[in-house]
Design an enzyme around this catalytic site. Structure first.
Site, PDB file in Angstrom:
ATOM      1  N   GLY A  57      32.864  61.861 -50.521  1.00 26.86           N
ATOM      2  CA  GLY A  57      33.731  61.803 -51.687  1.00 26.86           C
ATOM      3  C   GLY A  57      33.130  60.912 -52.751  1.00 26.86           C
ATOM      4  O   GLY A  57      32.225  60.112 -52.472  1.00 26.86           O
ATOM      5  N   CYS A  84      29.075  60.213 -45.013  1.00 24.99           N
ATOM      6  CA  CYS A  84      28.912  59.534 -46.303  1.00 24.99           C
ATOM      7  C   CYS A  84      30.135  58.656 -46.586  1.00 24.99           C
ATOM      8  O   CYS A  84      30.335  57.657 -45.920  1.00 24.99           O
ATOM      9  CB  CYS A  84      28.649  60.558 -47.405  1.00 24.99           C
ATOM     10  SG  CYS A  84      27.944  59.817 -48.900  1.00 24.99           S
ATOM     11  N   TYR A  85      30.982  59.020 -47.560  1.00 24.49           N
ATOM     12  CA  TYR A  85      32.194  58.232 -47.815  1.00 24.49           C
ATOM     13  C   TYR A  85      33.032  58.114 -46.552  1.00 24.49           C
ATOM     14  O   TYR A  85      33.633  57.071 -46.283  1.00 24.49           O
ATOM     15  CB  TYR A  85      33.013  58.890 -48.928  1.00 24.49           C
ATOM     16  CG  TYR A  85      34.327  58.190 -49.239  1.00 24.49           C
ATOM     17  CD1 TYR A  85      34.382  57.161 -50.178  1.00 24.49           C
ATOM     18  CD2 TYR A  85      35.507  58.555 -48.583  1.00 24.49           C
ATOM     19  CE1 TYR A  85      35.587  56.508 -50.451  1.00 24.49           C
ATOM     20  CE2 TYR A  85      36.710  57.912 -48.859  1.00 24.49           C
ATOM     21  CZ  TYR A  85      36.747  56.884 -49.787  1.00 24.49           C
ATOM     22  OH  TYR A  85      37.925  56.241 -50.059  1.00 24.49           O
ATOM     23  N   HIS A 171      24.072  63.722 -45.249  1.00 24.80           N
ATOM     24  CA  HIS A 171      24.892  64.945 -45.181  1.00 24.80           C
ATOM     25  C   HIS A 171      24.259  65.971 -44.231  1.00 24.80           C
ATOM     26  O   HIS A 171      23.310  66.659 -44.606  1.00 24.80           O
ATOM     27  CB  HIS A 171      25.041  65.550 -46.576  1.00 24.80           C
ATOM     28  CG  HIS A 171      25.918  64.752 -47.483  1.00 24.80           C
ATOM     29  ND1 HIS A 171      27.281  64.931 -47.545  1.00 24.80           N
ATOM     30  CD2 HIS A 171      25.627  63.740 -48.339  1.00 24.80           C
ATOM     31  CE1 HIS A 171      27.796  64.070 -48.422  1.00 24.80           C
ATOM     32  NE2 HIS A 171      26.816  63.339 -48.911  1.00 24.80           N
ATOM     33  N   GLU A 173      25.575  68.726 -43.328  1.00 30.10           N
ATOM     34  CA  GLU A 173      26.048  70.077 -43.641  1.00 30.10           C
ATOM     35  C   GLU A 173      25.158  70.814 -44.637  1.00 30.10           C
ATOM     36  O   GLU A 173      25.248  72.035 -44.767  1.00 30.10           O
ATOM     37  CB  GLU A 173      27.489  70.023 -44.159  1.00 30.10           C
ATOM     38  CG  GLU A 173      27.673  69.413 -45.539  1.00 30.10           C
ATOM     39  CD  GLU A 173      27.822  67.891 -45.529  1.00 30.10           C
ATOM     40  OE1 GLU A 173      28.342  67.343 -46.511  1.00 30.10           O
ATOM     41  OE2 GLU A 173      27.403  67.254 -44.540  1.00 30.10           O
ATOM     42  N   ASP A 230      38.123  92.523 -50.388  1.00 25.89           N
ATOM     43  CA  ASP A 230      39.228  91.769 -49.795  1.00 25.89           C
ATOM     44  C   ASP A 230      40.432  92.654 -49.490  1.00 25.89           C
ATOM     45  O   ASP A 230      40.935  92.679 -48.368  1.00 25.89           O
ATOM     46  CB  ASP A 230      39.657  90.633 -50.729  1.00 25.89           C
ATOM     47  CG  ASP A 230      38.511  89.727 -51.106  1.00 25.89           C
ATOM     48  OD1 ASP A 230      37.522  89.686 -50.354  1.00 25.89           O
ATOM     49  OD2 ASP A 230      38.593  89.069 -52.156  1.00 25.89           O
ATOM     50  N   LYS A 370      34.503  84.478 -48.329  1.00 24.00           N
ATOM     51  CA  LYS A 370      34.226  85.869 -48.667  1.00 24.00           C
ATOM     52  C   LYS A 370      33.312  86.549 -47.641  1.00 24.00           C
ATOM     53  O   LYS A 370      33.567  87.681 -47.220  1.00 24.00           O
ATOM     54  CB  LYS A 370      33.580  85.933 -50.053  1.00 24.00           C
ATOM     55  CG  LYS A 370      33.423  87.341 -50.602  1.00 24.00           C
ATOM     56  CD  LYS A 370      34.714  87.797 -51.235  1.00 24.00           C
ATOM     57  CE  LYS A 370      34.573  89.116 -51.932  1.00 24.00           C
ATOM     58  NZ  LYS A 370      35.774  89.447 -52.734  1.00 24.00           N
TER      59      LYS A 370
END
Length: 514
Positions: A57, A84-85, A171, A173, A230, A370
């Site tokens: 964040g 991180c944060y 990070h 990710e 969708d 998606k």
């Protein structure tokens, strides 16, 4: 909240990577949801949570008003990973020290392991990671030990292995972290004890079961379809669950692309799903007359959709449920419920609905991205040419005609858009692009055609590459293709004398212009 045998919860502190964390967990076949940073510990205790991830964040943990999670989550006996944060917050709450760093660390860094830890199982002693922080932990909390460092971060990772608490300053990710997927998998399987049981097949089976249970043996479900990925996948899923008790309605708003209505009719016939086709273009154009504000356009179109449905119900009879193909990015961008992030725009099938609607909503894709919906479509046997279609917004061309929407301006845009799509298909690059479309600008441009000066409209071309629409980069379409598109539009579309190409990425821009 979703009902799953096991799940991991990401508490969102406003990181641009929160959605990416959730995606990485799901890629490891573990179900994951994002929730606000201040979700009460008692709510987590009522869910089948195997692990908690505290996102990054933009705030500083020691600032007044900084987002702080419920301290009770550390007493639940659930493993926690702070990123991180999230790591700094863990240190701050549990008795460590966090201070501004002498040197902000952003970009690539070399991670050096300090001993062995379950979260770093199968990692090399040294590997590349991605940093993005201006604070640093100067003292770990009681019970923690330092398990990795970088040249600029003496405490790049910490662990209280007895309680299953881990903190990473980098990070895992993002793709720039070499062993990121391995680190996340280690947290899920070595520390949380998860099993890789969530995938498209299990999602389809669970969704069909939930839809049947909720709808019952006699009720019907109304489904508005646009022909896009969708709504088509949604219709196929609900049809698999309840058969012909699904009532599909295609509303021709007059805001569709060239020949789109007929294409939708053909596709639903192929899928064996009955389709109620409603011509309503005049209604929408009347409502939009004189309207230029994009948010008003979206609200008007959403409300008129419901009004059209209400009129159609008089013919179809009472229908209790409405199925919508709302996706996770729609929810995240429309309402700031997943952490301290700003609302970007109102999406048609979220904020575009009036407060009171005559249906109960069924939204099985509300927690999907998606590309996950496309995978569901493949599981349901939907042809690739349908699944490969570029996304199309609920409000249609109304938000690609910048300014007032008129029949004449729509026709100009339809022709230009059709040429653009035709040319990128001919060049063999349609499937490489996430979304491509034309935009009609509310400006006139001076030009010369033959021996005469012209003062006509400008078309902007927009094409982006993306995985899930949360972030996007402008597509590097070859110059000769852009040249062919521009020449054809100027020569074939009456009223256009200039074509420009949008080279903005998301963020800071959005994919759509409105």
């Amino acid at each position: 909240m979703s009902q799953h045998d096991q799940m991991v919860v990401v508490l969102d502190f406003g990181s641009q990577y929160s959605q990416l964390i959730a995606r990485r967990v799901r890629e490891a076949k573990v179900y994951c949801e994002i929730h606000p940073f201040n979700l009460p510990a008692e709510s987590l205790a009522g869910m089948k949570v195997k692990g908690i991830i505290l996102s990054g964040g933009p705030a500083n943990v020691y600032d007044e008003g900084a987002p702080i999670c419920d301290r009770g989550i550390f007493d639940l006996g659930i493993p926690i990973l702070g990123i991180c944060y999230g790591m700094q917050l863990m240190a701050h709450i549990l008795g460590g020290k966090v201070e501004p760093a002498d040197k902000r660390e952003y970009g690539f860094a070399k991670l050096q392991l300090d001993g062995r830890s379950p979260i770093f199982k199968d990692l090399l002693e040294e590997s590349q990671v991605w940093m993005s922080h201006g604070d640093r932990i100067t003292q770990v909390p009681p019970g923690f030990k330092v398990i990795a460092h970088t040249p600029n971060s003496p405490i790049a990772a910490m662990a209280d292995e007895r309680r299953g608490f881990y903190g990473l300053q980098f990070h895992p990710e993002v793709k720039h972290t070499a062993y990121g997927p391995q680190i996340i998998s280690n947290f899920l399987f070595e520390i949380c004890g998860c099993s890789p049981s969530w995938d498209v097949t299990s999602f389809v089976e669970a969704s069909i079961r939930e839809i049947r249970e909720r709808v019952g043996e006699s009720e019907r479900v109304l489904c508005a379809v646009s022909g896009g990925v969708d709504s088509t996948t949604l219709a196929a899923l609900v049809h698999r669950a309840i058969g012909d008790r699904l009532v599909c309605v295609f509303v021709d708003t007059g805001l569709m692309r060239l020949n789109e209505g007929e294409e939708v009719r053909r596709n639903f016939a192929r899928l064996g799903i009955k389709l109620n086709y409603i011509e309503a273009g005049e209604r929408f154009l009347d409502k939009l007359r004189g309207v230029v504000d994009p948010e008003r356009k979206r609200k008007i179109i959403g409300e008129e959709f419901i009004a059209v449905f209400a009129d159609e119900l008089k013919r179809l009879g009472k229908i209790k449920f409405l199925a919508q193909g709302t996706l996770y990015p729609d929810v995240i961008e429309s309402v700031s419920v997943k952490g301290p992030s700003a609302t970007i725009k109102t999406h048609h099938n979220v904020g575009g609905l009036p407060d009171v609607i005559p249906f109960e909503l069924i939204e099985p894709f509300r927690e999907l991205f998606k590309d996950e919906v496309r995978a569901v479509g493949r599981e349901l046997g939907i042809p690739e040419e349908i699944l490969g279609r570029h996304p199309f917004p609920g409000p249609g061309l109304a938000i690609r005609v910048i300014g007032e929407v008129t029949r004449e301006r729509l026709e100009v845009l339809r022709q230009a858009d059709a040429i653009f799509i035709e040319e990128i298909r001919r060049a063999g690059i349609y499937d490489e692009i996430w979304q491509a479309f034309a935009v009609l600008l509310p400006v006139k441009s001076v030009g010369v055609m033959g021996d005469e000066r012209t003062y006509e409209s400008v078309i902007a071309l927009r094409a982006v590459t993306s995985v899930d629409g949360m972030t996007a980069d402008w597509a590097r379409i070859p110059y000769d293709v852009l040249n062919d598109v521009s020449n054809r539009i100027i020569n074939e579309v009456k009223g256009v004398n200039r074509v420009v190409y949008d080279v903005s990425s998301k963020p800071p821009s959005t994919i759509e212009w409105e």
